[in-house]
Design a protein around this motif. Sequence first.
Motif, mmCIF file in Angstrom:
data_model
loop_
_atom_site.group_PDB
_atom_site.id
_atom_site.type_symbol
_atom_site.label_atom_id
_atom_site.label_comp_id
_atom_site.label_asym_id
_atom_site.label_seq_id
_atom_site.Cartn_x
_atom_site.Cartn_y
_atom_site.Cartn_z
ATOM 1 N N ASP A 488 37.990 32.365 43.627
ATOM 2 C CA ASP A 488 38.769 32.705 44.833
ATOM 3 C C ASP A 488 37.878 33.406 45.842
ATOM 4 O O ASP A 488 36.716 33.733 45.555
ATOM 5 N N ILE A 493 36.458 42.349 42.349
ATOM 6 C CA ILE A 493 36.583 43.468 41.411
ATOM 7 C C ILE A 493 35.210 44.132 41.313
ATOM 8 O O ILE A 493 34.191 43.434 41.203
ATOM 9 N N SER A 513 46.277 45.626 44.649
ATOM 10 C CA SER A 513 46.836 45.403 43.315
ATOM 11 C C SER A 513 48.047 46.297 43.104
ATOM 12 O O SER A 513 48.981 45.948 42.400
ATOM 13 N N GLY A 517 51.671 44.523 42.429
ATOM 14 C CA GLY A 517 52.251 44.866 41.116
ATOM 15 C C GLY A 517 51.877 43.866 40.043
ATOM 16 O O GLY A 517 50.970 43.047 40.205
ATOM 17 N N GLY A 518 52.576 43.893 38.918
ATOM 18 C CA GLY A 518 52.265 43.006 37.784
ATOM 19 C C GLY A 518 52.327 43.810 36.509
ATOM 20 O O GLY A 518 52.346 45.038 36.541
ATOM 21 N N SER A 519 52.328 43.106 35.369
ATOM 22 C CA SER A 519 52.468 43.811 34.089
ATOM 23 C C SER A 519 51.130 44.314 33.568
ATOM 24 O O SER A 519 51.082 45.173 32.703
ATOM 25 N N LEU A 521 49.292 42.460 31.861
ATOM 26 C CA LEU A 521 49.183 41.863 30.520
ATOM 27 C C LEU A 521 48.616 40.453 30.552
ATOM 28 O O LEU A 521 48.237 39.912 29.524
ATOM 29 N N GLY A 522 48.555 39.872 31.769
ATOM 30 C CA GLY A 522 48.126 38.474 31.875
ATOM 31 C C GLY A 522 46.757 38.240 31.271
ATOM 32 O O GLY A 522 46.565 37.347 30.429
ATOM 33 N N LEU A 523 45.761 39.044 31.661
ATOM 34 C CA LEU A 523 44.397 38.818 31.167
ATOM 35 C C LEU A 523 44.246 39.143 29.673
ATOM 36 O O LEU A 523 43.624 38.367 28.946
ATOM 37 N N PRO A 524 44.820 40.287 29.184
ATOM 38 C CA PRO A 524 44.712 40.503 27.730
ATOM 39 C C PRO A 524 45.373 39.398 26.907
ATOM 40 O O PRO A 524 44.861 39.012 25.851
ATOM 41 N N SER A 547 36.251 36.389 43.410
ATOM 42 C CA SER A 547 36.022 36.453 41.958
ATOM 43 C C SER A 547 35.926 35.054 41.379
ATOM 44 O O SER A 547 36.474 34.099 41.943
ATOM 45 N N PHE A 549 36.785 33.594 37.638
ATOM 46 C CA PHE A 549 37.221 33.795 36.246
ATOM 47 C C PHE A 549 36.905 32.520 35.473
ATOM 48 O O PHE A 549 37.241 31.420 35.917
HETATM 49 P P1 ADP Z 1 48.645 41.368 36.263
HETATM 50 O O1 ADP Z 1 49.671 40.574 35.558
HETATM 51 O O2 ADP Z 1 49.076 42.747 36.600
HETATM 52 O O3 ADP Z 1 47.952 40.667 37.337
HETATM 53 P P2 ADP Z 1 46.301 40.836 34.734
HETATM 54 O O4 ADP Z 1 46.008 41.263 33.335
HETATM 55 O O5 ADP Z 1 46.424 39.399 34.970
HETATM 56 O O6 ADP Z 1 47.582 41.641 35.130
HETATM 57 O O7 ADP Z 1 45.193 41.456 35.663
HETATM 58 C C1 ADP Z 1 44.823 42.798 35.499
HETATM 59 C C2 ADP Z 1 44.226 43.363 36.783
HETATM 60 O O8 ADP Z 1 42.962 42.726 37.056
HETATM 61 C C3 ADP Z 1 45.031 43.094 38.034
HETATM 62 O O9 ADP Z 1 46.042 44.053 38.205
HETATM 63 C C4 ADP Z 1 43.981 43.196 39.116
HETATM 64 O O10 ADP Z 1 43.753 44.556 39.441
HETATM 65 C C5 ADP Z 1 42.745 42.611 38.460
HETATM 66 N N1 ADP Z 1 42.573 41.171 38.809
HETATM 67 C C6 ADP Z 1 42.922 40.101 38.070
HETATM 68 N N2 ADP Z 1 42.593 38.944 38.690
HETATM 69 C C7 ADP Z 1 42.019 39.287 39.865
HETATM 70 C C8 ADP Z 1 41.463 38.549 40.965
HETATM 71 N N3 ADP Z 1 41.417 37.196 40.969
HETATM 72 N N4 ADP Z 1 40.953 39.261 41.996
HETATM 73 C C9 ADP Z 1 40.978 40.601 42.001
HETATM 74 N N5 ADP Z 1 41.489 41.359 41.007
HETATM 75 C C10 ADP Z 1 42.019 40.711 39.957
#
Ligand code: ADP
Length: 569
Positions: A488, A493, A513, A517-519, A521-524, A547, A549
Amino acid sequence: MGKILFVSNRLEKIQQYAGIFGKKPYEFFTSSDENSALEIVEINVPDIIIFDAEFNGLKQLIKKIKSITNTTSFVLLAQNDKLKADTTQYINIFLTDEMSDNMILSAIMANLKTKHSLEQLSDTNKNLADSLYRLNVLYSTSSQFAGSLDKEKLVDYMIEGLDKSLSFDLTCTLAFCTEDQPVLHLNSLYEISDELLSALKLRTVLNYKSLFEDKNPPFDINIDTLKVVKTIKYPANRFTFTLFQYDNMFAPISLGDNFFGCIEIFKETPFTSDDATCFQTIAQQVSLPLKSATLYQEIKATNLKLEKLERLKSEFISIVSHELRTPLTAIKNSLDILSGGRCGDINEAGQKFLSMAQRNVQRLTGIINDLLDLSKIEAGKMDYHFTNMDIHSVIDYVKLSLSVMAKEKGLNLISEETPDLPEIYADSQRLEQVLTNLVSNAIKFTPEGKTITIRSHLADASQLNTPDCFKEEIKKLDGKYIVVCVEDQGIGIAEKDLLRAFDKFAQIENSLSRKVGGSGLGLPIAKQLLQAHNGAIWCDSEVNKGSRFYFAIPVSTVNAGSEKNLVLN
Ligand code: ADP
């Protein structure tokens, strides 16, 4: 300086030798018959025996004396031409009738000196051998100590080490391996009568109390209920109270403020200062591993508590999430009915509020689903359905399903596909979940007008290049992988936060961020799902630039058709 026996029937020779050796520093004995010679040997053990070659039955006498002592030197007084081959084998030096008194004296003195030097050497050797043996025992005992975190075993090793190095008759070891119950270990050569046992218990408890003088001892002991473990080497014999006349040594087993017990050791023969050093060393040596064992026990107990808490937490999350899901579904249905106009028209302002409520219900549902997924993964209850599949189908699906969301935000969502990629062996639904999370994060954190690109390519594990903080993660990979990248042009980060983004509930500190908002938990979740695929996930980013990923899935080695036979998960 030396004891000398002269065996001869010739009176003039006896007189001559008495003249030479009959005064100090020599103790001089003479004998002219076999019996008295043997008696003198047995009682006085001479350093040197001078035999007159003329003596009758000489060979037989020498043999008999040889069987009584092996520390005595034999000298033969003979004429050179009268030496008998059968006696010469036992003889250390020869004297002749022609030798002057001075020559005889110096020959015998020289022999005595050599003999004493040899004896001293052998004593030194014996002491050295003893020290070496003790060092070996100390070394092997400390190796045993180092290899154990079991307190009872450590006490056993200590007693074993003491037995090998000091060969005691009895030890009383009061050990506090469990706080609530001290144990008195009695390791004894012989059986211990009940009366002696009571006396030993009392003595040990008094010894223990004496260690703390006027302070309170760390643990209470009830002498009537004190647990006793006896190990007896020769139960056929029995110790009596005379044991208390034996030599003894006592030592506490402690390290700083940590107190583990005390030990008293008895031996019939007196302990030497080397024994005392060895005893103190072993009693001190065991204290450090006992302390480690205590810490280990504490850590284990804390871990068990933590595990239990973790389980309770997972169960709690799972129950609460389930309970929340039902009313949420009811709210969602009601909102859908209202906004569909089935209960009458709703004005513009009402519609606005309704769609806000719908968006939030959707967000809440997402969070609850994430919580449920995570608790399932952590409890090892996540179902996986692995098949041979093409990564493009996953990319196409996610691109299609998120294109509306991207468009709404004025973003360009594209994919650059590499043709002819090999298949992977994976659960397509779980990979869609991972990619959906990555792309929706990219949408969340990228400002209007920018582009989000999904790429895929084939790579060998050795070619993967990641920021340093992910090197450990990548080290586990081996062989060929399909690597998917979501790039993106968003807020990015900071390098220090890259690894933390994959922690549970992590929200990297920045204004956006917090706003979106958000949980957290997506990345873990993505990380755990990829681990279940023997893959990996990592990212690379630059603040305010964007970033990337990445995730990697191993190329399939399973032939189509055989996959059904595999045990999944
Ligand atoms: P959420 O569901 O809150 O997004 P994730 O576990 O997916 O939780 O992501 C954790 C954190 O990592 C996010 O809250 C954000 O701060 C950071 N993050 C994730 N993806 C990106 C991205 N593409 N660009 C910038 N920050 C990101």
